[in-house]
Write a protein that holds these residues in place. Sequence first.
Motif, mmCIF file in Angstrom:
data_model
loop_
_atom_site.group_PDB
_atom_site.id
_atom_site.type_symbol
_atom_site.label_atom_id
_atom_site.label_comp_id
_atom_site.label_asym_id
_atom_site.label_seq_id
_atom_site.Cartn_x
_atom_site.Cartn_y
_atom_site.Cartn_z
ATOM 1 N N LYS A 4 0.817 -1.207 0.000
ATOM 2 C CA LYS A 4 0.000 0.000 0.000
ATOM 3 C C LYS A 4 0.856 1.264 0.000
ATOM 4 O O LYS A 4 0.479 2.271 -0.555
ATOM 5 C CB LYS A 4 -0.918 0.012 1.223
ATOM 6 C CG LYS A 4 -2.029 -1.003 1.155
ATOM 7 C CD LYS A 4 -2.887 -0.943 2.398
ATOM 8 C CE LYS A 4 -3.955 -2.018 2.367
ATOM 9 N NZ LYS A 4 -4.745 -2.032 3.597
ATOM 10 N N ARG A 5 2.043 1.196 0.630
ATOM 11 C CA ARG A 5 2.878 2.385 0.793
ATOM 12 C C ARG A 5 3.916 2.561 -0.302
ATOM 13 O O ARG A 5 4.554 3.595 -0.378
ATOM 14 C CB ARG A 5 3.581 2.323 2.146
ATOM 15 C CG ARG A 5 2.620 2.338 3.320
ATOM 16 C CD ARG A 5 3.354 2.404 4.605
ATOM 17 N NE ARG A 5 4.112 3.666 4.647
ATOM 18 C CZ ARG A 5 4.879 4.016 5.644
ATOM 19 N NH1 ARG A 5 5.027 3.231 6.674
ATOM 20 N NH2 ARG A 5 5.532 5.150 5.617
ATOM 21 N N THR A 6 4.120 1.555 -1.123
ATOM 22 C CA THR A 6 5.187 1.579 -2.116
ATOM 23 C C THR A 6 4.609 1.703 -3.524
ATOM 24 O O THR A 6 3.551 1.154 -3.812
ATOM 25 C CB THR A 6 6.017 0.281 -2.022
ATOM 26 O OG1 THR A 6 6.429 0.096 -0.670
ATOM 27 C CG2 THR A 6 7.236 0.330 -2.896
ATOM 28 N N GLY A 12 6.538 -4.385 -7.120
ATOM 29 C CA GLY A 12 6.642 -5.517 -8.030
ATOM 30 C C GLY A 12 8.063 -6.019 -8.168
ATOM 31 O O GLY A 12 8.319 -7.217 -8.219
ATOM 32 N N TYR A 13 9.019 -5.093 -8.193
ATOM 33 C CA TYR A 13 10.438 -5.452 -8.265
ATOM 34 C C TYR A 13 10.861 -6.230 -7.025
ATOM 35 O O TYR A 13 11.540 -7.248 -7.102
ATOM 36 C CB TYR A 13 11.275 -4.174 -8.405
ATOM 37 C CG TYR A 13 12.749 -4.395 -8.273
ATOM 38 C CD1 TYR A 13 13.502 -4.895 -9.323
ATOM 39 C CD2 TYR A 13 13.403 -4.085 -7.084
ATOM 40 C CE1 TYR A 13 14.867 -5.091 -9.202
ATOM 41 C CE2 TYR A 13 14.763 -4.273 -6.950
ATOM 42 C CZ TYR A 13 15.485 -4.784 -8.011
ATOM 43 O OH TYR A 13 16.828 -4.973 -7.884
ATOM 44 N N MET A 74 14.302 3.532 -3.823
ATOM 45 C CA MET A 74 13.002 3.102 -4.361
ATOM 46 C C MET A 74 11.991 2.970 -3.233
ATOM 47 O O MET A 74 10.789 3.026 -3.458
ATOM 48 C CB MET A 74 13.129 1.752 -5.079
ATOM 49 C CG MET A 74 13.830 1.836 -6.399
ATOM 50 S SD MET A 74 13.613 0.354 -7.409
ATOM 51 C CE MET A 74 14.348 -0.911 -6.407
ATOM 52 N N PHE A 75 12.480 2.792 -2.004
ATOM 53 C CA PHE A 75 11.588 2.509 -0.887
ATOM 54 C C PHE A 75 11.616 3.572 0.208
ATOM 55 O O PHE A 75 10.779 3.569 1.095
ATOM 56 C CB PHE A 75 11.940 1.146 -0.289
ATOM 57 C CG PHE A 75 11.929 0.075 -1.339
ATOM 58 C CD1 PHE A 75 10.736 -0.436 -1.814
ATOM 59 C CD2 PHE A 75 13.109 -0.380 -1.908
ATOM 60 C CE1 PHE A 75 10.720 -1.388 -2.811
ATOM 61 C CE2 PHE A 75 13.097 -1.336 -2.900
ATOM 62 C CZ PHE A 75 11.898 -1.843 -3.359
#
Length: 88
Positions: A4-6, A12-13, A74-75
């Motif tokens: 939900k947060r990403t 997906g990666y 990315m996170f």
Amino acid sequence: AAEKRTHQMCFGYLDSGADDEIAIGRSRSQFSEYECHYRVLAGNSPETLDMSTTIFGRDVRLPFFCCPTAGHRMFHNMGEKATAAAAA
């Protein structure tokens, strides 16, 4: 919660393998052969449990550390700097 947060592409990666996911299928298959027995800390109370050790000549109370990886931004917007700050 992470999904939900990403961003969808980033999640997906992280959540999948490359191309047709052959490697991830093999890993899951091999991992299913292991059976964990959680008796390592049996008989220890929190008051007597000592997990301290020495890593690179430095005493640490709990032997967890971060391994070098890439793509943290990315996170998290601070990327590797946030990981280093959390580990310090």
